[in-house]
Motif scaffolding. Sequence first.
Motif, short mmCIF file in Angstrom:
data_model
loop_
_atom_site.label_atom_id
_atom_site.label_comp_id
_atom_site.label_asym_id
_atom_site.label_seq_id
_atom_site.Cartn_x
_atom_site.Cartn_y
_atom_site.Cartn_z
N ALA A 238 40.66 42.24 39.35
CA ALA A 238 40.53 42.88 38.05
C ALA A 238 40.02 44.31 38.19
O ALA A 238 39.37 44.65 39.18
CB ALA A 238 39.58 42.08 37.16
N LEU B 146 33.43 39.18 30.67
CA LEU B 146 34.69 39.66 30.10
C LEU B 146 35.90 38.93 30.68
O LEU B 146 36.82 38.57 29.94
CB LEU B 146 34.84 41.17 30.33
CG LEU B 146 33.89 42.05 29.53
CD1 LEU B 146 33.98 43.49 30.01
CD2 LEU B 146 34.19 41.95 28.05
N LEU B 147 35.90 38.69 31.99
CA LEU B 147 37.03 37.99 32.59
C LEU B 147 37.10 36.55 32.11
O LEU B 147 38.17 36.06 31.73
CB LEU B 147 36.97 38.03 34.12
CG LEU B 147 38.17 37.34 34.76
CD1 LEU B 147 39.38 38.24 34.69
CD2 LEU B 147 37.87 36.93 36.17
N PHE C 31 38.02 47.37 35.76
CA PHE C 31 37.26 47.62 34.54
C PHE C 31 37.17 49.12 34.30
O PHE C 31 37.17 49.92 35.24
CB PHE C 31 35.86 47.02 34.67
CG PHE C 31 35.88 45.53 34.79
CD1 PHE C 31 35.79 44.74 33.67
CD2 PHE C 31 36.02 44.92 36.02
CE1 PHE C 31 35.83 43.35 33.76
CE2 PHE C 31 36.06 43.54 36.13
CZ PHE C 31 35.96 42.75 35.00
N LEU D 282 37.74 45.30 30.09
CA LEU D 282 38.63 44.80 31.14
C LEU D 282 39.97 45.49 30.97
O LEU D 282 40.64 45.33 29.95
CB LEU D 282 38.77 43.28 31.01
CG LEU D 282 39.70 42.57 31.99
CD1 LEU D 282 39.21 42.76 33.42
CD2 LEU D 282 39.77 41.10 31.66
N MET E 251 31.03 41.99 33.76
CA MET E 251 32.37 41.81 34.31
C MET E 251 32.78 40.33 34.30
O MET E 251 33.90 39.99 33.91
CB MET E 251 32.45 42.37 35.73
CG MET E 251 32.37 43.86 35.82
SD MET E 251 32.32 44.35 37.55
CE MET E 251 32.00 46.09 37.41
N ASP F 21 38.39 36.38 28.60
CA ASP F 21 39.82 36.63 28.53
C ASP F 21 40.63 35.41 28.98
O ASP F 21 41.72 35.16 28.48
CB ASP F 21 40.18 37.85 29.38
CG ASP F 21 41.48 38.50 28.96
OD1 ASP F 21 41.63 38.76 27.76
OD2 ASP F 21 42.32 38.75 29.84
N TRP G 48 43.99 42.55 34.84
CA TRP G 48 43.69 41.51 35.81
C TRP G 48 44.99 40.83 36.19
O TRP G 48 45.95 40.83 35.44
CB TRP G 48 42.67 40.51 35.31
CG TRP G 48 43.11 39.64 34.16
CD1 TRP G 48 42.96 39.90 32.84
CD2 TRP G 48 43.79 38.38 34.26
NE1 TRP G 48 43.50 38.88 32.10
CE2 TRP G 48 44.01 37.93 32.94
CE3 TRP G 48 44.22 37.60 35.30
CZ2 TRP G 48 44.66 36.73 32.67
CZ3 TRP G 48 44.86 36.41 35.03
CH2 TRP G 48 45.06 35.99 33.73
#
Length: 78
Positions: A16, A60-61, A18, A3, A57, A64, A6
């Motif tokens: 976001a 990962l978001l 990547f 990532l 994706m 985070d 974002w």
Amino acid sequence: MKLVNWSYAKRYNIKAIFDEFPHVVVWFRQIGGYYFIFTMKGLTPEHIPNRRDYVKMEYLLNKDLGLLEAYKARKYKV
């Protein structure tokens, strides 16, 4: 995949970027305590993500943002 960046957008969306798809802006929306991919801007026919990329994706978001447990507990899993 990583990532890169974002940020919050209008109406509780998150956009976001990547590293594997730097030309694509991925828009996320929240549902059930986690974020999922709503739409993507900047896709080209040569670089279309597959389902595994979408899940990575989202993972990962949510990781985070600290929403990973809600994401893992979702109903539909691949």
